[in-house]
Scaffold this motif. Structure first.
Motif, PDB file in Angstrom:
ATOM      1  N   HIS A  24      98.676  49.844 -33.868  1.00 49.94           N
ATOM      2  CA  HIS A  24      99.667  50.372 -33.005  1.00 49.94           C
ATOM      3  C   HIS A  24      98.230  51.002 -31.276  1.00 49.94           C
ATOM      4  O   HIS A  24      98.967  50.847 -30.238  1.00 49.94           O
ATOM      5  CB  HIS A  24      99.476  51.852 -34.002  1.00 49.94           C
ATOM      6  CG  HIS A  24     100.498  52.511 -34.027  1.00 49.94           C
ATOM      7  ND1 HIS A  24     100.814  53.642 -33.621  1.00 49.94           N
ATOM      8  CD2 HIS A  24     101.519  51.807 -34.574  1.00 49.94           C
ATOM      9  CE1 HIS A  24     102.217  53.556 -33.671  1.00 49.94           C
ATOM     10  NE2 HIS A  24     102.189  53.266 -34.679  1.00 49.94           N
ATOM     11  N   ASP A  81     112.155  50.180 -24.624  1.00 48.18           N
ATOM     12  CA  ASP A  81     111.552  50.446 -25.643  1.00 48.18           C
ATOM     13  C   ASP A  81     113.012  50.728 -26.839  1.00 48.18           C
ATOM     14  O   ASP A  81     112.481  50.658 -28.000  1.00 48.18           O
ATOM     15  CB  ASP A  81     111.456  51.903 -25.538  1.00 48.18           C
ATOM     16  CG  ASP A  81     110.064  52.090 -25.048  1.00 48.18           C
ATOM     17  OD1 ASP A  81     109.038  51.690 -24.919  1.00 48.18           O
ATOM     18  OD2 ASP A  81     110.034  53.164 -23.778  1.00 48.18           O
ATOM     19  N   LEU A  85     112.190  48.610 -30.751  1.00 52.58           N
ATOM     20  CA  LEU A  85     112.152  49.725 -31.846  1.00 52.58           C
ATOM     21  C   LEU A  85     114.016  49.113 -32.567  1.00 52.58           C
ATOM     22  O   LEU A  85     113.546  49.202 -34.776  1.00 52.58           O
ATOM     23  CB  LEU A  85     112.873  51.672 -31.258  1.00 52.58           C
ATOM     24  CG  LEU A  85     111.723  52.206 -31.390  1.00 52.58           C
ATOM     25  CD1 LEU A  85     111.453  53.336 -30.670  1.00 52.58           C
ATOM     26  CD2 LEU A  85     110.702  51.656 -32.435  1.00 52.58           C
ATOM     27  N   ASN A 183      96.608  55.134 -32.146  1.00 53.16           N
ATOM     28  CA  ASN A 183      96.702  55.309 -30.389  1.00 53.16           C
ATOM     29  C   ASN A 183      95.432  55.942 -29.455  1.00 53.16           C
ATOM     30  O   ASN A 183      95.797  55.532 -28.265  1.00 53.16           O
ATOM     31  CB  ASN A 183      97.762  56.381 -31.062  1.00 53.16           C
ATOM     32  CG  ASN A 183      98.899  56.303 -32.034  1.00 53.16           C
ATOM     33  OD1 ASN A 183      99.781  54.819 -31.637  1.00 53.16           O
ATOM     34  ND2 ASN A 183      99.373  56.953 -32.151  1.00 53.16           N
ATOM     35  N   LYS A 300     110.691  60.502 -38.251  1.00 51.91           N
ATOM     36  CA  LYS A 300     110.225  59.610 -37.458  1.00 51.91           C
ATOM     37  C   LYS A 300     110.785  59.296 -35.924  1.00 51.91           C
ATOM     38  O   LYS A 300     109.887  59.726 -35.601  1.00 51.91           O
ATOM     39  CB  LYS A 300     110.269  57.880 -37.899  1.00 51.91           C
ATOM     40  CG  LYS A 300     109.816  57.223 -37.164  1.00 51.91           C
ATOM     41  CD  LYS A 300     109.365  55.822 -38.162  1.00 51.91           C
ATOM     42  CE  LYS A 300     108.887  54.950 -37.603  1.00 51.91           C
ATOM     43  NZ  LYS A 300     108.758  53.200 -38.013  1.00 51.91           N
ATOM     44  N   ASN A 303     108.904  62.273 -34.759  1.00 51.12           N
ATOM     45  CA  ASN A 303     107.359  62.021 -34.771  1.00 51.12           C
ATOM     46  C   ASN A 303     107.002  60.858 -33.563  1.00 51.12           C
ATOM     47  O   ASN A 303     106.072  60.883 -33.132  1.00 51.12           O
ATOM     48  CB  ASN A 303     107.252  61.331 -36.551  1.00 51.12           C
ATOM     49  CG  ASN A 303     105.759  61.275 -36.219  1.00 51.12           C
ATOM     50  OD1 ASN A 303     104.781  62.120 -35.999  1.00 51.12           O
ATOM     51  ND2 ASN A 303     105.077  60.392 -36.701  1.00 51.12           N
ATOM     52  N   TYR A 304     107.847  60.262 -33.470  1.00 54.22           N
ATOM     53  CA  TYR A 304     108.190  59.276 -32.218  1.00 54.22           C
ATOM     54  C   TYR A 304     108.669  59.713 -31.391  1.00 54.22           C
ATOM     55  O   TYR A 304     107.794  59.484 -30.227  1.00 54.22           O
ATOM     56  CB  TYR A 304     109.112  58.041 -32.810  1.00 54.22           C
ATOM     57  CG  TYR A 304     107.579  56.711 -33.466  1.00 54.22           C
ATOM     58  CD1 TYR A 304     108.021  55.605 -32.370  1.00 54.22           C
ATOM     59  CD2 TYR A 304     107.543  56.523 -34.697  1.00 54.22           C
ATOM     60  CE1 TYR A 304     107.295  54.468 -32.892  1.00 54.22           C
ATOM     61  CE2 TYR A 304     106.479  55.824 -34.948  1.00 54.22           C
ATOM     62  CZ  TYR A 304     106.800  54.810 -34.574  1.00 54.22           C
ATOM     63  OH  TYR A 304     105.943  54.099 -34.741  1.00 54.22           O
ATOM     64  N   PHE A 307     105.361  61.184 -30.267  1.00 55.24           N
ATOM     65  CA  PHE A 307     104.713  60.040 -29.555  1.00 55.24           C
ATOM     66  C   PHE A 307     105.425  58.957 -27.792  1.00 55.24           C
ATOM     67  O   PHE A 307     104.079  59.001 -27.245  1.00 55.24           O
ATOM     68  CB  PHE A 307     105.156  58.810 -29.835  1.00 55.24           C
ATOM     69  CG  PHE A 307     104.036  57.497 -30.132  1.00 55.24           C
ATOM     70  CD1 PHE A 307     102.617  57.073 -30.005  1.00 55.24           C
ATOM     71  CD2 PHE A 307     105.180  56.491 -29.371  1.00 55.24           C
ATOM     72  CE1 PHE A 307     102.300  55.877 -30.192  1.00 55.24           C
ATOM     73  CE2 PHE A 307     104.352  55.228 -29.576  1.00 55.24           C
ATOM     74  CZ  PHE A 307     102.732  55.324 -29.092  1.00 55.24           C
ATOM     75  N   SER A 432     113.144  53.829 -38.241  1.00 61.11           N
ATOM     76  CA  SER A 432     112.579  52.995 -36.698  1.00 61.11           C
ATOM     77  C   SER A 432     114.698  52.830 -36.586  1.00 61.11           C
ATOM     78  O   SER A 432     114.166  53.123 -35.491  1.00 61.11           O
ATOM     79  CB  SER A 432     112.266  51.492 -37.253  1.00 61.11           C
ATOM     80  OG  SER A 432     110.424  51.547 -37.967  1.00 61.11           O
ATOM     81  N   ALA A 435     114.839  56.579 -35.276  1.00 58.80           N
ATOM     82  CA  ALA A 435     113.333  56.728 -34.011  1.00 58.80           C
ATOM     83  C   ALA A 435     114.054  55.641 -32.903  1.00 58.80           C
ATOM     84  O   ALA A 435     113.990  56.477 -31.295  1.00 58.80           O
ATOM     85  CB  ALA A 435     112.004  55.853 -34.793  1.00 58.80           C
ATOM     86  N   GLN A 439     115.337  58.027 -28.920  1.00 56.23           N
ATOM     87  CA  GLN A 439     114.304  57.928 -28.562  1.00 56.23           C
ATOM     88  C   GLN A 439     115.893  58.140 -26.630  1.00 56.23           C
ATOM     89  O   GLN A 439     115.389  59.030 -26.166  1.00 56.23           O
ATOM     90  CB  GLN A 439     113.860  56.935 -27.707  1.00 56.23           C
ATOM     91  CG  GLN A 439     113.072  56.648 -28.947  1.00 56.23           C
ATOM     92  CD  GLN A 439     112.201  57.973 -29.245  1.00 56.23           C
ATOM     93  OE1 GLN A 439     111.489  58.607 -28.168  1.00 56.23           O
ATOM     94  NE2 GLN A 439     112.413  58.242 -30.818  1.00 56.23           N
TER      95      GLN A 439
END
Length: 491
Positions: A24, A81, A85, A183, A300, A303-304, A307, A432, A435, A439
């Motif tokens: 990570h 990105d 993912l 992170n 997720k 959460n992502y 991030f 994932s 996620a 995005q």
């Protein structure tokens, strides 16, 4: 409970924790150096460095198939990105199956070292050679996503082998802080060498990650059986002792007796049934796998999104400097670390996971409303971030670790215990995919409707996470009520 654990349990905990911390950290490094990369991939960087002055910037970048301005470079970084993912999500489905069929230590070490080499080529070697090609970058990032996908299913499976269900919520809640610690470590490593060039940020993290893969290869034990411990139940481990002579030294004067003893032990091991790996579709249909996978896809995503977008949101919405935004965003990770540990401990005490998750996620919806109205004050913002991280990051850590281990070791598996990595890959892979799609949706909603609608979107996704686990929540609440009534009748 704690008397059951040995030095080897601690070593397995630390090495698996270290593995995902380093992974990570490298992932966070790419997020932290995007500004430097986008500047380097545009003609302005060429003019500033004074290299290849005989060529016009347009001719040079056309030859290398890169970008005319920073905006185009930034869009490509966003596409990378999504590429990462999606390839990571696909890889998780495959890596889980591979992890249950091959030695977990080999798969884990290969993923760590291979990913480190890929990142070194992507960020360091290409810059040293002044080789820039968008197709080459895309291929490398697909490979990186596939290689990194091998790590999480393997480390969860190894932890599941070492730690039984008793105390798993607390232990896995504490252990799942590895992503948040990674992170923080990645941000520190990148910022410490970024002044020398973004290629050195990739160099440092890739070298450290490769070294970690070597340590894992030579130092990690994937199962208690490798050192003579056998898992007799979900709650404990005990030493394998076949007879009183099993503790004799290896160098015995009576070679015949030693050979006889070895042959007896060898026959015992041959008679011992070897668990078979479960199929992908069988694992997918195990009780609880689909509801938790869908819930994790929604969770997720939220959460992502924090991030990837939190520093950007803090800079644009409040006008704070990038360094301030990066430091403030750490509080979300801190909240996730504490949340995963505390909620895991509570779920151990209750003996149930779903009620703890449901309460935390319902409170998280309120926390998201509160954070969306945060004033332009860093202290208040940091406190709200930590609270939001506690209520969202905590359940995310529990589902991806403790609950995945529970699902991979449930009674429905019968004689097959080789399902931990497969189930973990399914849960995290589905998450994932959510996620990855999220995005793009976040950027689309923000550009069309603004940040307030983005937070409404987060609230809806958090609510969907609760909806998906309602059947499991109802079943576990009924079980708690029956247990309570039984204790009352006994009294």
């Amino acid at each position: 409970m704690w008397s059951l654990y040995t030095y080897h349990h601690l070593l397995a905990f630390l090495l698996t924790f270290l593995s995902y911390v380093l992974l990570h950290a490298s992932r966070k490094t790419f997020s932290n150096v995007k500004v430097s990369i986008s500047a380097q991939w545009t003609p302005s960087a060429l003019q500033q460095n004074g290299s290849n002055s005989s060529l016009s910037p347009g001719e040079t970048w056309e030859e290398n198939q890169l970008f005319a301005d920073v905006e185009e470079a930034t869009l490509f970084l966003g596409a990378l990105d999504s590429i990462f993912l999606f390839s990571y999500a696909v890889g998780l489905y495959i890596s889980g199956v591979i992890g249950d069929r091959f030695n977990l230590r080999y798969v884990l070490s290969f993923g760590l070292c291979g990913s480190a080499v890929t990142e070194f080529v992507f960020g360091t070697l290409t810059e040293w050679l002044h080789f820039y090609n968008v197709y080459f970058y895309c291929i490398l990032w697909v490979i990186n996503g596939l290689l990194q996908s091998t790590v999480w299913p393997c480390v969860v499976a190894i932890m599941g082998n070492w730690f039984g269900k008793s105390g798993r919520g607390f232990i896995f809640g504490l252990w799942s802080a590895c992503a948040s610690v990674g992170n923080i470590l990645g941000a520190f490593l990148a910022s410490s060498v970024l002044k020398y060039g973004y290629e050195y940020a990739f160099l440092v993290t890739s070298v450290v990650q490769f070294a970690g893969g070597v340590v894992v290869f030579f130092g990690l034990l994937t199962s208690p059986k490798e050192i003579g411990l056998r898992d007799y139940s979900e709650t404990g481990l005990r030493s394998v002792t076949r007879d009183s002579d099993s503790q004799h030294p290896l160098m015995n004067d009576d070679e015949d007796a030693l050979c006889d003893e070895y042959s007896i032990q060898q026959r015992d091991e041959e008679l011992e049934p070897q668990p078979k790996a479960i199929g992908f579709l069988q694992a997918f249909c195990l009780p609880g796998v689909i509801p938790y996978s869908l819930a994790y896809a929604c969770l997720k995503l939220v959460n992502y999104s924090f991030f990837f977008w939190l520093p950007f949101y803090l800079c644009n919405n409040f006008g704070w400097k990038e360094v301030q935004a990066d430091r403030l965003s750490v509080w979300y990770d801190v909240g996730g670390i504490v949340g995963g540990t505390v909620q895991g401990l509570i779920s151990d005490v209750l003996g149930k996971r779903a009620p703890v998750l449901a309460i935390s996620l319902l409170l998280a919806m309120g926390a998201l409303v509160g954070y969306s109205h945060s004033p332009n004050n860093q202290l208040v913002n940091g406190a709200l971030l930590a609270t939001t991280g506690f209520l969202i990051g905590g359940p995310s850590n529990i589902i991806s670790s403790a609950i995945s281990a529970d699902l991979g070791r449930q009674g429905a598996l019968q004689n097959s215990q080789q399902a931990l990595a497969t189930v973990t890959g399914i849960v995290d892979g589905t998450g994932s995919i959510g996620a990855a799609g999220g995005q793009y949706l976040v950027s689309l909603i923000e550009s069309k409707l603004g940040w307030m609608c983005v937070f409404y979107f987060f609230i809806i996704m958090t609510g969907c996470s609760v909806l998906f686990i309602i059947p499991l929540l109802y079943r576990e609440i009924c079980s708690l009520c029956r247990d309570s009534q039984a204790r009352t009748h006994q009294l």
